[in-house]
Scaffold this active site. Sequence first.
Site, PDB file in Angstrom:
ATOM      1  N   ASP A 291       0.871  -1.182   0.000  1.00 36.85           N
ATOM      2  CA  ASP A 291       0.000   0.000   0.000  1.00 36.85           C
ATOM      3  C   ASP A 291       0.909   1.233   0.000  1.00 36.85           C
ATOM      4  O   ASP A 291       2.087   1.160   0.337  1.00 36.85           O
ATOM      5  CB  ASP A 291      -0.868  -0.034   1.270  1.00 36.85           C
ATOM      6  CG  ASP A 291      -1.875   1.089   1.388  1.00 36.85           C
ATOM      7  OD1 ASP A 291      -2.196   1.735   0.361  1.00 36.85           O
ATOM      8  OD2 ASP A 291      -2.359   1.333   2.512  1.00 36.85           O
ATOM      9  N   HIS A 292       0.351   2.356  -0.396  1.00 34.42           N
ATOM     10  CA  HIS A 292       1.054   3.630  -0.238  1.00 34.42           C
ATOM     11  C   HIS A 292       0.917   4.099   1.217  1.00 34.42           C
ATOM     12  O   HIS A 292      -0.185   4.094   1.774  1.00 34.42           O
ATOM     13  CB  HIS A 292       0.461   4.684  -1.172  1.00 34.42           C
ATOM     14  CG  HIS A 292       0.830   4.491  -2.609  1.00 34.42           C
ATOM     15  ND1 HIS A 292      -0.089   4.589  -3.634  1.00 34.42           N
ATOM     16  CD2 HIS A 292       2.020   4.212  -3.195  1.00 34.42           C
ATOM     17  CE1 HIS A 292       0.525   4.384  -4.793  1.00 34.42           C
ATOM     18  NE2 HIS A 292       1.799   4.151  -4.548  1.00 34.42           N
ATOM     19  N   TYR A 462      -4.783   4.201   1.273  1.00 37.15           N
ATOM     20  CA  TYR A 462      -6.014   3.543   0.815  1.00 37.15           C
ATOM     21  C   TYR A 462      -5.864   2.954  -0.578  1.00 37.15           C
ATOM     22  O   TYR A 462      -6.803   2.957  -1.371  1.00 37.15           O
ATOM     23  CB  TYR A 462      -7.208   4.504   0.887  1.00 37.15           C
ATOM     24  CG  TYR A 462      -7.281   5.278   2.182  1.00 37.15           C
ATOM     25  CD1 TYR A 462      -7.219   4.620   3.409  1.00 37.15           C
ATOM     26  CD2 TYR A 462      -7.381   6.663   2.189  1.00 37.15           C
ATOM     27  CE1 TYR A 462      -7.262   5.328   4.603  1.00 37.15           C
ATOM     28  CE2 TYR A 462      -7.426   7.381   3.386  1.00 37.15           C
ATOM     29  CZ  TYR A 462      -7.359   6.705   4.583  1.00 37.15           C
ATOM     30  OH  TYR A 462      -7.392   7.406   5.765  1.00 37.15           O
ATOM     31  N   HIS A 463      -4.663   2.428  -0.848  1.00 39.10           N
ATOM     32  CA  HIS A 463      -4.386   1.820  -2.152  1.00 39.10           C
ATOM     33  C   HIS A 463      -3.881   0.380  -1.994  1.00 39.10           C
ATOM     34  O   HIS A 463      -2.821   0.029  -2.506  1.00 39.10           O
ATOM     35  CB  HIS A 463      -3.349   2.647  -2.917  1.00 39.10           C
ATOM     36  CG  HIS A 463      -3.752   4.068  -3.153  1.00 39.10           C
ATOM     37  ND1 HIS A 463      -2.824   5.083  -3.354  1.00 39.10           N
ATOM     38  CD2 HIS A 463      -4.971   4.656  -3.231  1.00 39.10           C
ATOM     39  CE1 HIS A 463      -3.465   6.222  -3.536  1.00 39.10           C
ATOM     40  NE2 HIS A 463      -4.771   5.994  -3.466  1.00 39.10           N
ATOM     41  N   PRO A 464      -4.616  -0.492  -1.280  1.00 38.11           N
ATOM     42  CA  PRO A 464      -4.139  -1.865  -1.079  1.00 38.11           C
ATOM     43  C   PRO A 464      -4.030  -2.600  -2.411  1.00 38.11           C
ATOM     44  O   PRO A 464      -4.945  -2.570  -3.228  1.00 38.11           O
ATOM     45  CB  PRO A 464      -5.205  -2.485  -0.180  1.00 38.11           C
ATOM     46  CG  PRO A 464      -6.444  -1.694  -0.457  1.00 38.11           C
ATOM     47  CD  PRO A 464      -5.962  -0.290  -0.713  1.00 38.11           C
TER      48      PRO A 464
END
Length: 563
Positions: A291-292, A462-464
């Site tokens: 993730d980020h 919020y970029h899984p």
Amino acid sequence: MAEFDYIVVGGGSAGCVLAARLSEQPEARVLLLEAGPPDRNPLIHVPAGYFAMKLARIDWGLRTVPQGHAGGREITLTQARVLGGGGSINAQVFTRGTPADYDRWAFAEGCPGWSFAEIRHCFVRMEDNDTLGPPWHGRGGPLGITTKTPHPLTEHFVRACEQAGLPRTDDFNGAVQEGAGIYQTTARGGRRCSAATGYLRPASGRRNLTVVTGAQVLRILLARGRAVGVSYALQGKPREARAAAEVVVAAGGIGSPTLLLRSGIGPAEHLRRVGVEVLHDLPGVGGNFHDHYTVDLTYALSGPHALDRYHRRHWKALAGLRYLLRHDGPAASNIVEGGAFLRVDPASDAPDAQLHFVVGAGDTEGFPKLPRHDGCMVNAYVLRPGSRGSLRLRSADPSTSPAINPNYLADPDDLRLAVASVAWMRAIMAQPALRPLISGEHLPGTVADVAEYVRAAGRSGYHPSGACRMGSDALAVVDPELRVRGIEGLRVCDSSVMPSVVSSNTNAATMMIAERASEYLRGEQAAAPGLAAANASYGRITTQSRLPAEVAASMASGSAASG
């Protein structure tokens, strides 16, 4: 028991795109199952509304396991549980990543067919862009894309970026990503345009498309090595649906690997340990999770220069009335209007960090709020994190959340670049364009150890991504046509298939993956003609941006700071 040709599990960005595209074939019977409610909340459709929504009602309520390299914290992982998925609750920023991301997938990570020249037409055809056109953008597509006139404070931020040495760009999705500017957003006519709005709603009248909300899929049904349907719960009652052609799992970066594991598809030893019957030993499921990791800086303003005044009742009423009458004004802002892609490490050959500027003061979890309402924020994340974690089941009980470990900051380079990002943000916020408007830095403020602040205050972007990795090796979960290895009639289609996360927000890339999946499912695998030649004009800025002194000093001491 109902039978369809295609069952799409998950009505998020990818699922809505895919269901709409598959149902364009009149003979194809398509079922879309979404665990959450319809997107009827009016605040979903107002661009600024996501700041006012009670997300608990449309969010899965997930948290990571304690993060060993990030202060031992359990970090919130907001994941939408509503039709439209993340596209219904996000900040609407529309960025694709870079051509190099997709070329890396194709040529270095075992995913032929996914080079930028081969997938670029998927991006172009999804767009109904109100500002930009061919060859890099589309018009007349299902997804509204808007470049809005920004708030004055956002313009000050972009000018400050220029004063700090970054070039200005009018298109982060155009010939060069690097620079500062105004974000394109998923909006049309002053309203949010999610995949549910742009793709699914126009398709909703098709007789061959069935959309069921409130349907929690429990497992994929397998028979003789083939996916034949799904079992799900609807209003507390068990249901089943059969798929004559294929089941496509589009439940998101966390939901898709979780569903595979609960269905007995995954590492055999792990499944036995938690009491799940092993139906297909696939070791890569749940691995490669990443993730980020985002770091926020908060600033107090010298006056009412941002949108914070609209938290007050009378200002909020005026903004609401203006929006009802004209669909513009403060409520039509996505709040995160501007940002930048930059190289915080001068040795990088492409942007390695992304900034978002927020025209208002938010809250950083676990840290004190601004003592006054008027403020602004800027955040950054490292675009290509090296840290990798995992997703595992805690038990066989489908009501139990999985154990999610992004393993933030495990790679020392991630911490080093995050510290350099903080130096860049501080340098930008100290420029003349912003200096008269800012009264002081609230967070991190007087914190002396920036690396410690990064560890203690960072959060999910919020970029899984990556836990159902696409590839050609033994640990790949899906092949380059998104078919689950070793099982017929089953594909995965969302950010979980990314072998490495794209260098930007992920919503646009997720919808592109769904567009590409629709081609594979319909046998339309060839790239649009002429795109390879167009791709040749992509490049990067060749003149070295001036490195602010604060950033140079941070980079010089980076090894010590990130140790």
